[in-house]
Design a protein around this motif. Sequence first.
Motif, mmCIF file in Angstrom:
data_model
loop_
_atom_site.group_PDB
_atom_site.id
_atom_site.type_symbol
_atom_site.label_atom_id
_atom_site.label_comp_id
_atom_site.label_asym_id
_atom_site.label_seq_id
_atom_site.Cartn_x
_atom_site.Cartn_y
_atom_site.Cartn_z
ATOM 1 N N ARG A 51 31.859 -57.587 -55.409
ATOM 2 C CA ARG A 51 32.779 -56.690 -56.118
ATOM 3 C C ARG A 51 32.535 -55.229 -55.748
ATOM 4 N NH1 ARG A 51 35.472 -59.405 -60.148
ATOM 5 N NH2 ARG A 51 34.497 -61.322 -60.888
ATOM 6 N N GLY A 52 31.354 -54.952 -55.276
ATOM 7 C CA GLY A 52 31.063 -53.586 -54.868
ATOM 8 C C GLY A 52 31.023 -52.600 -56.016
ATOM 9 N N VAL A 53 30.554 -53.056 -57.166
ATOM 10 C CA VAL A 53 30.463 -52.158 -58.328
ATOM 11 C C VAL A 53 29.426 -51.080 -58.039
ATOM 12 C CG1 VAL A 53 30.046 -52.023 -60.808
ATOM 13 C CG2 VAL A 53 30.991 -54.116 -59.805
ATOM 14 N N ASP A 54 29.777 -49.846 -58.319
ATOM 15 C CA ASP A 54 28.855 -48.744 -58.116
ATOM 16 C C ASP A 54 27.565 -49.003 -58.891
ATOM 17 O OD1 ASP A 54 27.763 -45.932 -59.121
ATOM 18 O OD2 ASP A 54 28.823 -45.622 -57.225
ATOM 19 N N SER A 55 26.416 -48.848 -58.233
ATOM 20 C CA SER A 55 25.132 -49.182 -58.858
ATOM 21 C C SER A 55 24.862 -48.342 -60.101
ATOM 22 C CB SER A 55 23.989 -49.015 -57.855
ATOM 23 O OG SER A 55 23.925 -47.679 -57.384
ATOM 24 N N SER A 56 25.316 -47.083 -60.105
ATOM 25 C CA SER A 56 25.082 -46.242 -61.282
ATOM 26 C C SER A 56 25.870 -46.761 -62.492
ATOM 27 C CB SER A 56 25.469 -44.790 -60.983
ATOM 28 O OG SER A 56 26.856 -44.691 -60.691
ATOM 29 N N VAL A 57 27.077 -47.290 -62.225
ATOM 30 C CA VAL A 57 27.880 -47.881 -63.305
ATOM 31 C C VAL A 57 27.178 -49.123 -63.831
ATOM 32 C CG1 VAL A 57 30.072 -49.025 -63.871
ATOM 33 C CG2 VAL A 57 30.068 -46.968 -62.442
ATOM 34 N N LEU A 58 26.705 -49.958 -62.914
ATOM 35 C CA LEU A 58 26.040 -51.199 -63.298
ATOM 36 C C LEU A 58 24.766 -50.913 -64.097
ATOM 37 C CD1 LEU A 58 26.838 -54.081 -62.861
ATOM 38 C CD2 LEU A 58 25.531 -54.119 -60.737
ATOM 39 N N ILE A 59 23.998 -49.936 -63.648
ATOM 40 C CA ILE A 59 22.766 -49.564 -64.362
ATOM 41 C C ILE A 59 23.106 -49.037 -65.755
ATOM 42 C CG2 ILE A 59 20.829 -47.935 -64.372
ATOM 43 C CD1 ILE A 59 20.931 -48.184 -61.234
ATOM 44 N N GLY A 60 24.201 -48.272 -65.839
ATOM 45 C CA GLY A 60 24.642 -47.763 -67.141
ATOM 46 C C GLY A 60 25.007 -48.888 -68.097
ATOM 47 N N ILE A 61 25.701 -49.913 -67.579
ATOM 48 C CA ILE A 61 26.067 -51.060 -68.420
ATOM 49 C C ILE A 61 24.817 -51.804 -68.866
ATOM 50 C CG2 ILE A 61 27.304 -53.265 -68.467
ATOM 51 C CD1 ILE A 61 29.202 -52.065 -66.333
ATOM 52 N N ILE A 62 23.875 -51.982 -67.943
ATOM 53 C CA ILE A 62 22.637 -52.706 -68.256
ATOM 54 C C ILE A 62 21.837 -51.980 -69.337
ATOM 55 C CG2 ILE A 62 20.359 -53.324 -67.315
ATOM 56 C CD1 ILE A 62 21.850 -53.918 -64.641
ATOM 57 N N ASN A 63 21.681 -50.683 -69.199
ATOM 58 C CA ASN A 63 20.817 -49.930 -70.116
ATOM 59 C C ASN A 63 21.514 -49.482 -71.393
ATOM 60 O OD1 ASN A 63 18.526 -50.076 -68.457
ATOM 61 N ND2 ASN A 63 19.193 -48.315 -67.239
ATOM 62 N N ASN A 64 22.798 -49.081 -71.278
ATOM 63 C CA ASN A 64 23.463 -48.428 -72.411
ATOM 64 C C ASN A 64 24.476 -49.299 -73.144
ATOM 65 O OD1 ASN A 64 22.079 -45.996 -71.808
ATOM 66 N ND2 ASN A 64 23.583 -45.553 -70.208
ATOM 67 N N VAL A 65 24.797 -50.462 -72.581
ATOM 68 C CA VAL A 65 25.748 -51.348 -73.255
ATOM 69 C C VAL A 65 25.053 -52.668 -73.579
ATOM 70 C CG1 VAL A 65 27.996 -52.499 -73.139
ATOM 71 C CG2 VAL A 65 27.690 -50.274 -72.040
ATOM 72 N N VAL A 66 24.871 -53.504 -72.569
ATOM 73 C CA VAL A 66 24.327 -54.843 -72.807
ATOM 74 C C VAL A 66 22.894 -54.782 -73.317
ATOM 75 C CG1 VAL A 66 23.870 -57.090 -71.760
ATOM 76 C CG2 VAL A 66 25.872 -55.776 -71.051
ATOM 77 N N GLY A 67 22.110 -53.876 -72.770
ATOM 78 C CA GLY A 67 20.728 -53.746 -73.214
ATOM 79 C C GLY A 67 20.596 -53.304 -74.654
ATOM 80 N N LYS A 68 21.678 -52.760 -75.230
ATOM 81 C CA LYS A 68 21.632 -52.270 -76.612
ATOM 82 C C LYS A 68 22.122 -53.320 -77.617
ATOM 83 C CE LYS A 68 20.278 -48.010 -75.749
ATOM 84 N NZ LYS A 68 21.155 -46.838 -75.817
ATOM 85 N N ILE A 69 22.505 -54.506 -77.133
ATOM 86 C CA ILE A 69 22.953 -55.539 -78.073
ATOM 87 C C ILE A 69 21.735 -56.083 -78.819
ATOM 88 C CG2 ILE A 69 24.082 -57.787 -78.351
ATOM 89 C CD1 ILE A 69 25.620 -57.252 -75.778
ATOM 90 N N PRO A 70 21.695 -55.915 -80.137
ATOM 91 C CA PRO A 70 20.534 -56.398 -80.897
ATOM 92 C C PRO A 70 20.764 -57.842 -81.335
ATOM 93 C CG PRO A 70 21.973 -55.092 -82.303
ATOM 94 C CD PRO A 70 22.668 -55.209 -80.977
ATOM 95 N N PHE A 71 20.048 -58.769 -80.745
ATOM 96 C CA PHE A 71 20.233 -60.166 -81.095
ATOM 97 C C PHE A 71 19.364 -60.587 -82.280
ATOM 98 C CE2 PHE A 71 21.767 -60.677 -76.586
ATOM 99 C CZ PHE A 71 23.084 -60.913 -76.956
ATOM 100 N N GLN A 72 18.810 -59.599 -82.974
ATOM 101 C CA GLN A 72 18.056 -59.901 -84.185
ATOM 102 C C GLN A 72 18.750 -59.232 -85.367
ATOM 103 O OE1 GLN A 72 16.213 -58.577 -81.403
ATOM 104 N NE2 GLN A 72 15.893 -60.700 -80.762
ATOM 105 N N HIS A 73 18.883 -59.971 -86.474
ATOM 106 C CA HIS A 73 19.493 -59.437 -87.693
ATOM 107 C C HIS A 73 18.960 -60.239 -88.864
ATOM 108 C CE1 HIS A 73 22.675 -58.822 -90.750
ATOM 109 N NE2 HIS A 73 22.750 -57.620 -90.227
ATOM 110 N N ALA A 74 18.930 -59.615 -90.032
ATOM 111 C CA ALA A 74 18.343 -60.262 -91.208
ATOM 112 C C ALA A 74 19.019 -61.588 -91.539
ATOM 113 C CB ALA A 74 18.424 -59.316 -92.407
ATOM 114 N N SER A 75 20.336 -61.666 -91.409
ATOM 115 C CA SER A 75 21.028 -62.889 -91.830
ATOM 116 C C SER A 75 21.933 -63.491 -90.756
ATOM 117 C CB SER A 75 21.872 -62.603 -93.087
ATOM 118 O OG SER A 75 22.749 -61.512 -92.860
ATOM 119 N N LEU A 76 22.175 -62.769 -89.652
ATOM 120 C CA LEU A 76 23.012 -63.297 -88.575
ATOM 121 C C LEU A 76 22.140 -63.886 -87.469
ATOM 122 C CD1 LEU A 76 25.622 -60.398 -88.261
ATOM 123 C CD2 LEU A 76 26.124 -62.725 -89.018
#
Length: 550
Positions: free
Chosen positions: A159-184
Amino acid sequence: MQKSEQEFLSELDKSLWNAADRLRANLDAAEYKHVVLGLIFLKYVSDSFDERRSELERQFRDKDHEYYLGEDEELIHQELETRDFYTEKNVFWVPALARWKTIQDNATLPPGTKIQIKNGKTTEYEFRSINKLIDDALEKIESENDKLKNVLEKRYAQRGVDSSVLIGIINNVVGKIPFQHASLHAKDILGHVYEYFLGQFALAEGKKGGQYYTPKSIVTLIVEMLQPFKGRVYDPAMGSGGFFVQSERFIEEHKGRLGNISVYGQESNPTTWRLAAMNMAIRGIDFNFGKGPANTYSNDQHPDLRADFVMANPPFNMKEWKAGVKDEDPRWKFGIPPENNANFAWLQHMFYHLAPNGSLGLLLANGSMSSNTNNEGEIRKKLLTKDHIECMVALPGQLFTNTQIPACIWFLTQNKNARDTASGRKLRDRSGEVLFIDARNLGYMKDRVVRDFTSEDIKKIVSTYHNWQEGKDYENIAAFCYAAQLEEIAKHDFVLTPGRYVGAAEQEEDGEPFEEKMQRLTGQLKTQFEEGVKLEGEIRKNLAGLGYEL
């Protein structure tokens, strides 16, 4: 869902989408969708793996646990890399290269760097780019988990995604998904994020997005009406698998067992087929989507399937569909569908795959309820005279992000006789009767362009349908619902538009005698006319003062 949970997910949606949208750069939504959703999947399987790994480590160090290994750190580390400990709990085995920490820690390395990967033994990996690392990680996961064979979208380098965009998604989007929650649970959070992003991409893509995304409220409505509590569930136009996900929720909410249903689907678009498979995998739903992406008309992946519940939202009014399909196809039990419109091909395909007590819910364009061209009227008539049509629901406009075509829901069944359902409901004999529901006045404007149902709207439609089926607390309501006999429908030339049967709502009497009302209204009109004359005089006077004349 509790208010605190709703607020948590709502804030999470907003922050993740805003971050993702800022990083989109020059990628269109169709491409970006696969980039983001693939990474969400990768993060989830890695987090699930880490969660199981932490649980095992606690057990290995717990003197009271059967897995206790003493103080031997090397042995503990080796056992933590034992595949069977993960697969026995239905956790995907994630090789060390594919673990999220490996990806996140090495995302910014210069090309040519050698990475030392430790997983019981040390192996060396040459880092070429973050795109290639993700492709290789997905390849490793797929090769180690049979359920994921040919499912993951391994085209990040292509796909040729710009590496800076991909790194941004990894660190600032997907990496910020908290899969821990008190009741979920983690899968609930991930599933919600996945579904939310699908919906947002559908809005961004317009018509293309609608090929795989059905509004959640419509999916919920159909699932709640059919109640797929036990048996085989089939969607021949499954898109991303929304009907299966909602079926899972229905079962959980009604304290049933997910293992009581088996899921069958088909999808022709390869990337969408993969999205659906990933959607099932992250929720732990066993699925059979055939050997791969395939055309439902010409390459039925489940020819012998007889399903208890069939649900679908196929493309409306599809024109070029009949290539490779014969007129004598056994699916065309009620007549040969026209070549220039697939609506009745979908309907008959779904009916063909019903079990003896099976039921189906199908979204179609409104024209399907009344069209008499090219054999459609005859097919509809035969379905009625054979007594397979159970309920018709007219929907309000603007429910879909991809089309403004007015839509309806067909509910068909193989058996209208009295019987008990898997969910414990007792159905009466509904032979010779069809329920019409006109829901066009329900719903609210979610934003400037999209309408949605409230939970109360859904309950109103569902309870009306179920009460009619069970023969309790049901009554015809003008402008909303009406139970018609087949003889009455025949007088309307077998047209199934609910508006023809439900009638108009009765106007409330205000108690004012007609003569008095007319005298009052004409007096008001006279006063308004006089006011109009005065205003006209004032306007002429003002214009004359400016040197203009009417």
